[in-house]
Scaffold this active site. Structure first.
Site, PDB file in Angstrom:
ATOM      1  N   LYS A  77       0.720  -0.731  -0.074  1.00 52.51           N
ATOM      2  CA  LYS A  77       0.268  -0.322  -0.239  1.00 52.51           C
ATOM      3  C   LYS A  77       1.020   1.241   0.130  1.00 52.51           C
ATOM      4  CE  LYS A  77      -3.916  -0.275  -0.356  1.00 52.51           C
ATOM      5  NZ  LYS A  77      -3.894  -0.538  -1.436  1.00 52.51           N
ATOM      6  N   HIS A  95      -1.187   4.546  -5.596  1.00 51.75           N
ATOM      7  CA  HIS A  95      -2.868   5.382  -6.256  1.00 51.75           C
ATOM      8  C   HIS A  95      -2.446   6.179  -6.711  1.00 51.75           C
ATOM      9  CE1 HIS A  95      -4.711   1.638  -4.203  1.00 51.75           C
ATOM     10  NE2 HIS A  95      -3.805   1.602  -3.728  1.00 51.75           N
TER      11      HIS A  95
END
Length: 369
Positions: A77, A95
């Site tokens: 992440k 992201h």
């Protein structure tokens, strides 16, 4: 000749228990001549001793910032928010390639540190298919969370904290128990049903007892006419599993929900795709990512209408951290073996070109701000 190295960093996202490298994959890399350095991490589903047993070198938690700059850092992440420059090569999900909130700030850290991002989401084979993805387990876990939320709503409660399961069997039994023993009678609609994520959602629904006729499977053919789709309002759970790459008509809106009135069946929306801050999000009925501690958010609707909950957790596969990590890491392994040749290996050169393109777009966005 110097051995190639990977540095597996700890994960700082709350509840994240997965790992980009499992002990199984680490051993295969070591057998292939790699040195694997692993940060100690009590949060990770795999014990430190499991890595040590296969020959990894253990180092202190979150010590990667002081690692030699030539060592690539691998994780899952996104990194915690910071303005610190990033001088290493990072292999992770960042992201920040689809104009998500703060995307230009994230990329500027690499620019200022002269580092490189190889985004795991965009490592693709010659056919444009991702070489490794958590899609199946994201859909599987998303469907489980949706069923748990439905059970809570039927008890006039809000779904409480979700905790990772030790294995798939424990998850299935817990979900069935929450529904009174079986999911029979529950109706669900899955958009993106032919993809990895959609197949995972369908598999979970079958395993908790939904009848096949009650699992509505939509993909590109069914959505080609463009939404909003009133059919979504006629099921208990709607699961969004599409891969969003451009603007499309909304699948569902607050107006269509309100127009359905008090007899609406739809109770839970699970946005597995989780494009919450993407300007093209086809489910514009919520504005925040939910979390394992607060897994649902209520849609803002007139008080006389039945409640509608949304689950928008962006790391759902960590509900099954061991299985999902093993599957993802095994799929990623062939590409990792090519990393020492990243200047010529197509998967890595393509990822680098995309990084350079996005870096330029971020610089333009910063200049225009």
């Amino acid at each position: 000749m110097t051995r190639p190295v990977f540095w597996l960093r700890c994960e700082k996202k709350e509840f994240e228990r997965r790992a980009a490298l499992t002990p199984t994959t680490a051993k295969k890399l070591i057998d292939a001549g790699f040195q694997i350095i692993v940060e100690r991490d009590e949060q990770r589903i795999f014990d430190d001793s499991e890595y040590e047993a296969v020959g990894c070198e253990l180092v202190e938690n979150n010590s990667w910032p002081s690692a030699p700059k030539e060592i690539p850092i691998i994780g899952l992440k996104e990194l915690p928010a910071s303005t610190d420059p990033l001088p290493h090569a990072h292999i992770q999900f960042a992201h920040c390639y689809k104009n998500q909130a703060g995307w230009a700030d994230i990329l500027s850290r690499f620019d200022r540190g002269n580092g490189t991002l190889y985004d795991l989401e965009f490592l693709e084979d010659a056919n444009g298919r991702r070489v490794a993805a958590f899609g199946f387990h994201a859909g599987f876990a998303g469907a489980a969370a949706g069923a748990l939320a439905l059970a809570a709503e039927r008890r006039c409660e809000k779904l409480g904290q979700l905790n990772p399961y030790p294995n798939e069997e424990a998850m299935i039994e817990d979900v069935k128990k929450s529904l009174g023993g079986s999911g029979k009678g529950v109706k669900a609609l899955v958009i993106g049903a032919l993809g990895r994520c959609g197949r995972g959602a369908v598999d979970l629904f079958k395993k908790i007892g939904l009848e096949d006729d009650d699992i509505i499977k939509w993909d590109m053919a069914e959505t080609a006419k463009g939404g909003p789709f009133k059919e979504i309002l006629d099921v208990d759970i709607f699961i969004n599993c599409i891969y969003l790459s451009s603007k499309i008509p909304s699948f569902i809106t607050r107006d269509t929900i309100s127009a359905a009135g008090k007899n609406r069946r739809l109770t839970v929306v699970v946005d597995v795709s989780c494009d919450t801050t993407n300007p093209f999000n086809p489910i514009p009925i919520y504005t925040i990512n939910t979390t394992f501690s607060e897994p649902t958010v209520r849609v803002d609707l007139p008080s006389e209408l039945p409640p509608l909950s949304v689950i928008s957790i962006d790391h759902l596969p960590t509900l099954l951290p061991r299985e999902s990590s093993e599957q993802f890491s095994a799929d990623l392994l062939p590409s990792l073996l090519e990393f020492p040749d990243r200047n010529t290996a197509r998967i890595w050169t393509d990822a680098y070109k995309l990084f350079q393109k996005k870096l330029g777009e971020a610089a333009e966005a910063k200049a225009a701000a």
